[in-house]
Design a protein around this motif. Structure first.
Motif, PDB file in Angstrom:
ATOM      1  N   SER A   1       0.802  -1.226   0.000  1.00  0.00           N
ATOM      2  CA  SER A   1       0.000   0.000   0.000  1.00  0.00           C
ATOM      3  C   SER A   1       0.836   1.278   0.000  1.00  0.00           C
ATOM      4  N   VAL A   2       1.820   1.297  -0.909  1.00  0.00           N
ATOM      5  CA  VAL A   2       2.524   2.547  -1.200  1.00  0.00           C
ATOM      6  C   VAL A   2       2.024   3.012  -2.558  1.00  0.00           C
ATOM      7  N   LYS A   3       1.552   4.240  -2.632  1.00  0.00           N
ATOM      8  CA  LYS A   3       0.998   4.737  -3.889  1.00  0.00           C
ATOM      9  C   LYS A   3       2.084   5.110  -4.884  1.00  0.00           C
ATOM     10  N   PRO A   4       1.958   4.662  -6.127  1.00  0.00           N
ATOM     11  CA  PRO A   4       2.945   5.090  -7.132  1.00  0.00           C
ATOM     12  C   PRO A   4       2.809   6.583  -7.406  1.00  0.00           C
ATOM     13  N   ASP A   5       3.874   7.181  -7.896  1.00  0.00           N
ATOM     14  CA  ASP A   5       3.793   8.583  -8.283  1.00  0.00           C
ATOM     15  C   ASP A   5       4.150   8.719  -9.767  1.00  0.00           C
ATOM     16  N   THR A   6       4.194   9.948 -10.232  1.00  0.00           N
ATOM     17  CA  THR A   6       4.471  10.183 -11.649  1.00  0.00           C
ATOM     18  C   THR A   6       5.819   9.588 -12.068  1.00  0.00           C
TER      19      THR A   6
ATOM     20  N   LEU B   1      -0.195   4.993 -19.505  1.00  0.00           N
ATOM     21  CA  LEU B   1      -0.502   6.427 -19.627  1.00  0.00           C
ATOM     22  C   LEU B   1      -1.964   6.677 -19.268  1.00  0.00           C
ATOM     23  N   GLU B   2      -2.845   5.830 -19.818  1.00  0.00           N
ATOM     24  CA  GLU B   2      -4.276   5.999 -19.524  1.00  0.00           C
ATOM     25  C   GLU B   2      -4.541   5.755 -18.046  1.00  0.00           C
ATOM     26  N   LYS B   3      -3.827   4.759 -17.490  1.00  0.00           N
ATOM     27  CA  LYS B   3      -4.023   4.423 -16.087  1.00  0.00           C
ATOM     28  C   LYS B   3      -3.610   5.575 -15.175  1.00  0.00           C
ATOM     29  N   MET B   4      -2.482   6.202 -15.490  1.00  0.00           N
ATOM     30  CA  MET B   4      -2.020   7.264 -14.605  1.00  0.00           C
ATOM     31  C   MET B   4      -2.927   8.487 -14.668  1.00  0.00           C
TER      32      MET B   4
ATOM     33  N   CYS C   1      -0.925  11.793 -10.246  1.00  0.00           N
ATOM     34  CA  CYS C   1      -0.030  11.109 -11.181  1.00  0.00           C
ATOM     35  C   CYS C   1      -0.217  11.642 -12.592  1.00  0.00           C
ATOM     36  N   ALA C   2      -0.438  12.920 -12.728  1.00  0.00           N
ATOM     37  CA  ALA C   2      -0.685  13.473 -14.051  1.00  0.00           C
ATOM     38  C   ALA C   2       0.538  13.255 -14.937  1.00  0.00           C
ATOM     39  N   PRO C   3       0.310  12.829 -16.186  1.00  0.00           N
ATOM     40  CA  PRO C   3       1.431  12.647 -17.112  1.00  0.00           C
ATOM     41  C   PRO C   3       2.155  13.968 -17.323  1.00  0.00           C
ATOM     42  N   THR C   4       3.461  13.898 -17.499  1.00  0.00           N
ATOM     43  CA  THR C   4       4.259  15.097 -17.710  1.00  0.00           C
ATOM     44  C   THR C   4       4.912  15.034 -19.092  1.00  0.00           C
TER      45      THR C   4
ATOM     46  N   GLU D   1      -3.512  18.376 -24.731  1.00  0.00           N
ATOM     47  CA  GLU D   1      -3.789  18.233 -23.298  1.00  0.00           C
ATOM     48  C   GLU D   1      -3.059  19.273 -22.461  1.00  0.00           C
ATOM     49  N   GLY D   2      -2.323  20.152 -23.113  1.00  0.00           N
ATOM     50  CA  GLY D   2      -1.652  21.213 -22.379  1.00  0.00           C
ATOM     51  C   GLY D   2      -0.354  20.773 -21.717  1.00  0.00           C
ATOM     52  N   VAL D   3       0.173  19.620 -22.121  1.00  0.00           N
ATOM     53  CA  VAL D   3       1.488  19.213 -21.620  1.00  0.00           C
ATOM     54  C   VAL D   3       2.525  19.784 -22.596  1.00  0.00           C
ATOM     55  N   PRO D   4       3.372  20.693 -22.138  1.00  0.00           N
ATOM     56  CA  PRO D   4       4.231  21.400 -23.085  1.00  0.00           C
ATOM     57  C   PRO D   4       5.399  20.537 -23.568  1.00  0.00           C
ATOM     58  N   PRO D   5       5.602  20.458 -24.871  1.00  0.00           N
ATOM     59  CA  PRO D   5       6.793  19.765 -25.379  1.00  0.00           C
ATOM     60  C   PRO D   5       8.034  20.565 -25.035  1.00  0.00           C
TER      61      PRO D   5
END
Length: 550
Positions: free
Chosen positions: A160-165, A188-191, A197-200, A230-234
DNA sequence: ATAGGGTTAG
C-alpha cells in the motif's frame, strides 16, 4: 578511537560524532578504514547505542559505492539484530548498491526482510527496484513490483505505497525501451485516472521515443499532437526525439521541416538536435548540407559540443574528406575541446585507408602529447593497415607493442592478420595464427574468423579442409551464418560436388540461415545446369530471400 | 524518469 567504555556513557550523539569524523578521516588526518567504522558501529550497538538514520545511511552508501555491498548488508543485519532502528533510507542505499550489481535476488530478499522487521518501504524503495529492473530490461518483474507495491492484488504481500508520476514514467520508459510502447500507452491511460499522477512532458517523451525507435513515426507524431492538446508542453527533448526518429527512418526532410516549424514556435534546438541532423545528412552522403547545419549553429546561438564535432569528423572521414576532417579537428581544439580516443581512432583509420601513414603517425604523436592512450582499436587499425599492405613484419611488431602496452589482442586483431594472410594466399600462416589463437592464446575464434578461412580455403580449392573447419565450428559451438554457407557452396560448385551442397542446404535450413541473393546466384545457375530446379524450389520455400547487397 | 556520436577483422 572512541570506546564505549570511556568515562561518560555513550549515546547516539557520541556515535554520530565519531562516525562523522571517521567516514572521512579522523582528527589527526589519518584515513580510517571502513572496517574500523563497521567495528565501531558494532561495538556501540552492543551497548544499545546506534547511529542516526542519516549516519547509518551514509555508511551504507559509502560501502556500496566502493563495491562493498556485502559488508553493507552485514552492517544492516547487525544493527537489526542488535535491536537498532533501521529505516527505509538505509535499506534504500543498500538496495541501490545491490541494483548496480544486478543482484536482484538479494534485493528481493532485503525487501522481504524489511517487511519482517516492520520497516516500511517508501516510494523511493520501489523506485529503486523498478528502476534497476527496467534498466536491465526485466520489465515484467518491474510490473510485478508495481502491482505489489500498491497492494492491488489484495494479497497479504501488498505494501500500500501509492505510485507517483516518476514511478509511472520509469515503467513506461522501461516498456518503451523493450519495444512494448503499446503497453506503455495503457499505463498512460491508467495514470491519468489516478490522483497526483498526471502525465508530464517526460511521460510523453518516453512514449514518443518508443514509437520513434520502432519506426512508427506517425504514431509518435500523434502523441506529440495529443500532448499539445492536453496542455502538456513539449520541450527540447520532445523535439530531439522526433527529429532523430525521423532522421533514423529516412525522413530527413520531414525532420528539417519539423525542426523549422518548432523553431518558428519558439522551441529552440540544441547541440543534440544538430547532431541528429548532421549525422543524417552525412549518412545520406550530403556533406554540404551537414556542413551548412554546422555553420548555422553559431548563428542560432548554439555552440557545438564535442559530440557535434565528432559526428562531423566521422562523417567527413567516411566520405573520404580527410583534409576537411582534420580541419574540423583543428577548429574543435581551438574551441577548447579535446579529441577523445574515438575521434583519434576515426582519423587514424581514415588516414590509413587513404594510405597516408605519415598523417596517421602524426595523429598518434598528437594523442600522446594530449595524454590520450592508444587503445586496442588504435592498435588493431594499425595492424590491419600493415597486414593489408603486406608488411607482416611491422604488423607483428605493432602487435608486440600492443602487448607490452598491456593491451590484449582480440579476435579482431587476429582476424586482421588472418584475413591479410589469406588475401595473399599464405594460408599456412593464416592457419598457424588460427591454431595459436584458439589454443594457447585463449581467444576463441568466432563466426567471422571461420568465414575468412572457409572462404579462403574454398577459393584455393581446399574444400575438404574448409569442411573440416565447419565440423570444428560445430564442436566448438560457433554458429555458421549465411556467409559461411555461401563461401562453402561456392567452393562446392567449383568442383561440382552436388551431394555435399544438398547436405549443406539442409543444414542452412536447420540453422535458420536465410539464403540471400549471393546464395541464390550460386545455386540458380548451378542447379538449373544440372537439372535440379526442383531441389532449389523446395529449398527456397518458406524463406524470404533478402535483397541485401551486403 | 526523458534526447545525440560508438570508431578496429568477413
Amino acid at each position: 578511537m572512541l570506546k564505549p567504555d570511556s568515562e561518560s556513557p555513550p549515546n547516539e550523539i557520541t556515535v554520530n560524532i565519531a562516525m562523522a569524523g571517521l567516514l572521512w578521516r579522523d582528527r589527526t588526518g589519518r584515513s580510517v578504514s571502513d572496517e574500523e567504522i563497521i567495528g565501531l558501529v558494532s561495538k556501540f550497538g552492543e551497548c544499545g547505542v546506534f547511529p542516526s538514520v542519516v549516519r547509518l545511511t551514509q555508511l551504507i552508501t559509502k560501502l556500496c559505492r566502493t563495491g562493498k555491498s556485502d559488508r553493507a548488508w552485514d552492517v544492516i543485519h547487525n544493527v537489526m539484530k542488535l535491536g537498532g532502528d533501521v529505516q527505509a533510507p538505509s535499506c534504500n542505499a543498500l538496495l541501490a548498491g545491490l541494483g548496480r550489481q544486478q543482484n536482484f535476488q538479494k534485493m528481493n530478499k532485503l525487501l522481504a526482510e524489511m517487511k519482517e522487521n516492520g520497516i516500511q518501504p517508501d516510494i523511493i524503495t520501489f523506485g529503486i527496484l523498478v528502476n534497476h529492473l527496467c534498466k536491465f530490461r526485466r520489465v515484467d518483474e518491474a510490473l510485478e513490483v508495481f502491482e505489489k507495491m500498491s497492494g492491488e492484488r489484495e494479497s497479504d504481500d501488498g505494501f500500500s505505497v501509492k505510485p507517483d508520476t516518476i514511478l509511472y514514467n520509469t515503467l513506461i520508459d522501461g516498456l518503451c525501451k523493450v519495444g512494448r510502447q503499446e503497453q506503455g500507452l495503457g499505463l498512460l491511460e491508467k495514470m491519468k485516472l489516478e490522483q497526483g499522477c498526471a502525465p508530464t512532458t517526460a511521460t510523453y517523451n518516453c512514449l514518443i521515443d518508443g514509437f520513434c525507435k520502432s519506426g512508427e513515426i506517425g504514431r509518435a507524431h500523434e502523441l506529440f499532437d495529443q500532448m499539445n492538446k492536453e496542455g502538456v508542453p513539449p520541450n527540447v527533448i520532445t523535439l530531439n526525439t522526433l527529429v532523430d526518429g525521423m532522421c533514423k527512418h529516412g525522413r530527413i526532410n520531414s525532420a528539417m521541416e519539423f525542426f523549422n516549424e518548432m523553431q518558428g514556435k519558439g522551441l529552440k534546438g540544441n547541440a543534440v538536435t544538430y547532431t541528429a541532423l548532421i549525422n543524417a545528412f552525412c549518412n545520406a552522403n550530403n556533406i554540404d548540407k551537414a556542413m551548412q547545419l554546422f555553420n548555422e549553429m553559431s548563428k542560432a546561438e548554439c555552440s557545438p559540443d564535442a559530440i557535434v564535432y565528432y559526428t562531423l569528423i566521422s562523417g567527413l572521414t567516411q566520405a573520404g574528406k580527410l583534409d576537411d576532417a582534420s580541419f574540423v579537428a583543428t577548429v574543435m581544439k581551438k574551441a577548447g575541446f579535446c579529441l577523445d580516443i574515438m575521434s583519434y581512432n576515426i582519423l587514424i583509420g581514415g588516414f590509413c585507408s587513404k594510405n597516408k601513414l605519415d598523417e596517421a603517425y602524426e595523429m598518434l604523436k598528437e594523442m600522446e602529447q594530449a595524454g590520450v592512450k592508444p587503445d586496442g582499436i588504435t592498435y588493431n587499425t594499425l595492424i590491419s593497415y600493415f597486414s593489408e599492405n603486406g608488411d607482416f613484419m611491422t604488423a607483428h611488431r605493432v602487435m608486440r607493442e600492443m602487448i607490452s602496452d598491456r593491451l590484449v589482442p582480440t579476435v579482431v586483431t587476429y582476424g586482421a592478420l588472418i584475413h591479410a594472410y589469406c588475401l595473399v594466399g599464405k594460408l599456412d600462416e593464416a592457419m598457424k595464427i588460427f591454431r595459436d589463437m584458439s589454443s594457447g592464446l585463449r581467444v576463441p575464434p568466432n563466426t567471422v574468423i571461420y568465414n575468412i578461412l572457409v572462404d579462403a580455403l574454398c577459393k584455393n580449392r581446399k574444400v575438404e579442409v574448409a569442411l573440416s573447419l565447419m565440423d570444428d565450428m560445430k564442436d566448438k559451438g560457433v554458429r555458421p551464418n549465411t556467409n559461411t554457407f555461401n563461401a562453402m557452396l561456392k567452393g562446392l560448385k567449383e568442383i561440382n560436388w552436388l551431394e555435399k551442397a544438398f547436405e549443406l542446404m539442409d543444414q542452412m535450413t536447420e540453422h535458420a540461415c536465410n539464403p540471400d541473393y549471393i546464395t541464390m546466384e550460386i545455386l540458380t545457375d548451378w542447379l538449373s545446369a544440372v537439372g535440379e530446379t526442383e531441389k532449389l524450389r523446395s529449398f527456397v520455400q518458406g524463406y524470404e530471400v533478402s535483397a541485401s547487397t551486403a
